[in-house]
Design a protein around this motif. Sequence first.
Motif: not given
Length: 52
Positions: A29-33
């Motif tokens: 959701r945060r885009g923290d790959r």
Amino acid sequence: MPTWPEVPQPVADCHRCCTLHQQRADAIRRGDRSAESDCNVLLRRHYAEAHG
């Protein structure tokens, strides 16, 4: 292109599975790959050790 193994689905009554799965969803959701990848590794390792 490499194929990545699927991330195991959490075992419903396993607190660790559910926690890791939620952390992975939050990272996505945060885009923290990077955090997502870390969770994938931890989920696979936990699943193999506890449910394998």
